[in-house]
Every structure is written in structure tokens, then in C-alpha cells.
Design a protein around this motif. Structure first.
Motif, PDB file in Angstrom:
ATOM      1  N   HIS A 290      20.653   1.363  28.335  1.00  0.00           N
ATOM      2  CA  HIS A 290      21.190   0.852  30.037  1.00  0.00           C
ATOM      3  C   HIS A 290      20.969   1.983  30.434  1.00  0.00           C
ATOM      4  CE1 HIS A 290      24.643   3.544  28.730  1.00  0.00           C
ATOM      5  NE2 HIS A 290      25.014   3.790  30.043  1.00  0.00           N
ATOM      6  N   GLY A 291      21.181   1.091  32.227  1.00  0.00           N
ATOM      7  CA  GLY A 291      20.576   2.054  32.877  1.00  0.00           C
ATOM      8  C   GLY A 291      21.630   2.946  33.914  1.00  0.00           C
ATOM      9  N   HIS A 292      22.943   3.008  33.641  1.00  0.00           N
ATOM     10  CA  HIS A 292      23.552   4.533  34.025  1.00  0.00           C
ATOM     11  C   HIS A 292      23.111   5.652  33.966  1.00  0.00           C
ATOM     12  CE1 HIS A 292      27.392   2.049  32.786  1.00  0.00           C
ATOM     13  NE2 HIS A 292      26.852   1.245  34.247  1.00  0.00           N
TER      14      HIS A 292
ATOM     15  N   GLU B 192      18.045  -6.255  33.482  1.00  0.00           N
ATOM     16  CA  GLU B 192      18.253  -6.196  34.389  1.00  0.00           C
ATOM     17  C   GLU B 192      19.382  -5.315  34.352  1.00  0.00           C
ATOM     18  OE1 GLU B 192      20.602  -9.024  34.972  1.00  0.00           O
ATOM     19  OE2 GLU B 192      20.287 -11.070  34.260  1.00  0.00           O
ATOM     20  N   ASP B 193      18.719  -3.793  34.342  1.00  0.00           N
ATOM     21  CA  ASP B 193      18.883  -2.473  34.481  1.00  0.00           C
ATOM     22  C   ASP B 193      17.896  -2.141  35.201  1.00  0.00           C
ATOM     23  OD1 ASP B 193      22.129  -3.450  33.600  1.00  0.00           O
ATOM     24  OD2 ASP B 193      21.849  -1.591  32.139  1.00  0.00           O
TER      25      ASP B 193
ATOM     26  N   MET C 101      18.707  -0.077  38.214  1.00  0.00           N
ATOM     27  CA  MET C 101      19.476   0.992  38.311  1.00  0.00           C
ATOM     28  C   MET C 101      18.319   1.855  38.288  1.00  0.00           C
ATOM     29  SD  MET C 101      22.498   0.412  36.041  1.00  0.00           S
ATOM     30  CE  MET C 101      23.107  -1.308  35.359  1.00  0.00           C
TER      31      MET C 101
ATOM     32  N   ALA D 245      25.819   1.274  40.448  1.00  0.00           N
ATOM     33  CA  ALA D 245      26.234   0.802  39.520  1.00  0.00           C
ATOM     34  C   ALA D 245      27.265   1.402  38.860  1.00  0.00           C
ATOM     35  CB  ALA D 245      24.973   1.049  38.055  1.00  0.00           C
TER      36      ALA D 245
ATOM     37  N   THR E 248      27.020  -3.153  30.775  1.00  0.00           N
ATOM     38  CA  THR E 248      25.913  -3.375  32.587  1.00  0.00           C
ATOM     39  C   THR E 248      25.491  -4.749  31.380  1.00  0.00           C
ATOM     40  OG1 THR E 248      24.239  -2.241  30.957  1.00  0.00           O
ATOM     41  CG2 THR E 248      25.524  -0.407  32.579  1.00  0.00           C
TER      42      THR E 248
ATOM     43  N   SER F 184      22.639  -3.636  29.014  1.00  0.00           N
ATOM     44  CA  SER F 184      22.473  -2.855  27.924  1.00  0.00           C
ATOM     45  C   SER F 184      22.162  -3.525  26.793  1.00  0.00           C
ATOM     46  CB  SER F 184      24.291  -2.431  27.351  1.00  0.00           C
ATOM     47  OG  SER F 184      25.074  -2.352  28.361  1.00  0.00           O
TER      48      SER F 184
END
Length: 229
Positions: free
Chosen positions: A57-59, A82-83, A86, A93, A139, A142
Motif C-alpha cells: 500500500h502507499g503509506h 488507488e494508492d 501517495m 494519506a 487504504t 491495499s
């Protein structure tokens, strides 16, 4: 199969290197904050050559070092669309409270080559095969990655969707508590009990153990877990 994992950064996100054996090509999963040095040490120790960076995911605690690793080794990063935003705008985010911890901004850049993941994709990389499961909730973008060992064992790289004894938080932008429970019910719980879970934070587990002991999967627990960024 060689699996090397280690926590990185302030939030101790797990970074993994996978290869068929030593002295071979490898895949990196979640090149997070302060991950460059430990990744390079692991590559040298096991004589590995990266061919891709896969992102659950993009965190920022999972992607912070992706651009530098991709640039250094000339490899692409894979992330769900979708991420993708980020990668260059991580503060979007975090939410106001979390972003304030970093002065309201986190400086990052998108890797030079980004390839987008889709649910059901099968990626053949470094002599290994990874199945992509889109598991929104922590997210919007994810994903989890599934692969098997030569001995027939199954591995699930669950990112911040599932942890040992918990699940991903849903109170940050893009999080959705109903979505994560749907993802767990439809994509994670149907897996075989012996599947080894290698999460984005904390120790490994198995699907069987989580099915029995994880309070969120048993229907209990708080509405908003707080583990992981």
C-alpha cells in the motif's frame, strides 16, 4: 526459497526480500522508511540482485525508500492505482494529526517506473510467482501478495490488512472499516490454515492461528485498530 525480513523506520514496518535461493534475482516487498542500508546489506549478504519492488500500500512507512532503491538498481515499483498518488504526496494519506508529526509534509518522489497492480494479477518475478489480492480497507489500494515455496508451503504478505492478533487501522484517509472486514472475509479467511502470514508490522502468524485467536476476525475488538500507519 530465501525469505529475509526486517523492520525499518520509526514505525518498524516490515521489509522483505524473496529469492529462490542465495546468489539469485530477488523481489523486495515494502521498501519503507530508512530501508536503503538494511536492504543493501541483505542483498550483499545473500548475493541477491533485485528485479522489482512490490508495495502492499502507499503509506510512507512502507514506500519511503522505493524511489531510491528503484533508481539504484534500475527496477520498477508495483502498486495499486488507488494508492499511486501517495508515492509523491504521502501527507495526503496521513490525516492532520499524523501529518503534524512530520511538520505537515513528507518529502518523497514517485519511482521513475511505476507499474500498476490489479486484483488477480499473477506476477512472475525472480523465478517466483505472486498472486495479487486487492484488499481495500486500510487504504483504498491495499493489496496482499500470495506465493508458494518449493516445499509446497503458502506465504501471505498481508501488509497492513492483517497482523498477528489485529487488523489494519481504518481511521486515516481512505480507510474503511466495512471494506477491511469484507476484504478479510472474502480474500484472507478462505486461505488454508497453514498459510504463513508475514504482515506489515510485528511477528509472523498463520491463517489458522488468526482465525481462532484474532479478536477482530472473531467479531470482537475495537472499531478502529491503531497498529500501522
Amino acid at each position: 526459497m530465501l525469505v529475509a525480513g526486517f523492520p525499518v523506520g520509526a514505525l518498524q514496518a516490515n521489509c522483505f526480500l524473496l529469492a529462490p535461493a542465495e546468489d539469485a534475482d530477488c523481489v523486495i516487498i515494502d521498501a519503507g522508511q530508512d530501508a536503503v542500508d538494511p536492504i543493501e546489506e541483505a542483498l550483499a549478504k545473500h548475493r541477491l540482485t533485485p528485479v522489482a519492488v512490490l508495495l502492499t500500500h502507499g503509506h510512507f512507512d512502507h514506500v519511503f525508500s522505493a524511489a531510491q532503491i528503484c533508481r539504484s538498481y534500475g527496477v520498477p515499483a508495483w502498486i495499486h492505482p488507488e494508492d499511486r498518488a501517495m508515492l509523491s504526496d504521502p501527507a495526503s494519506a496521513l490525516g492532520p494529526q499524523a501529518a503534524a508529526l512530520f511538520g505537515g509534509r513528507v518529502d518523497m518522489a514517485e519511482p521513475e517506473e511505476v507499474r500498476e497492480l490489479a486484483d488477480g494479477d499473477v506476477l512472475d518475478l525472480a523465478g517466483l510467482s505472486f498472486t495479487v489480492d486487492h484488499t481495500p480497507g486500510h487504504t483504498r489500494g491495499s493489496v496482499c501478495f500470495r506465493t508458494t515455496t518449493e516445499e509446497g508451503g503458502s506465504l501471505l504478505f498481508s501488509g497492513d490488512t492483517l497482523f498477528a492478533g489485529s487488523i489494519g487501522r481504518t481511521d486515516l484517509p481512505g480507510g474503511d472499516s466495512e471494506e477491511i472486514m469484507r476484504s478479510l472475509k472474502e480474500k484472507i479467511l478462505p486461505l488454508h490454515d497453514d498459510t504463513v502470514v508475514l504482515p506489515g508490522h510485528g511477528p509472523a502468524s498463520t491463517i489458522g492461528r488468526e482465525r481462532v485467536t484474532n479478536p477482530f476476525l472473531a467479531g470482537g475488538g475495537a472499531a478502529f485498530p491503531t497498529r500501522g500507519m
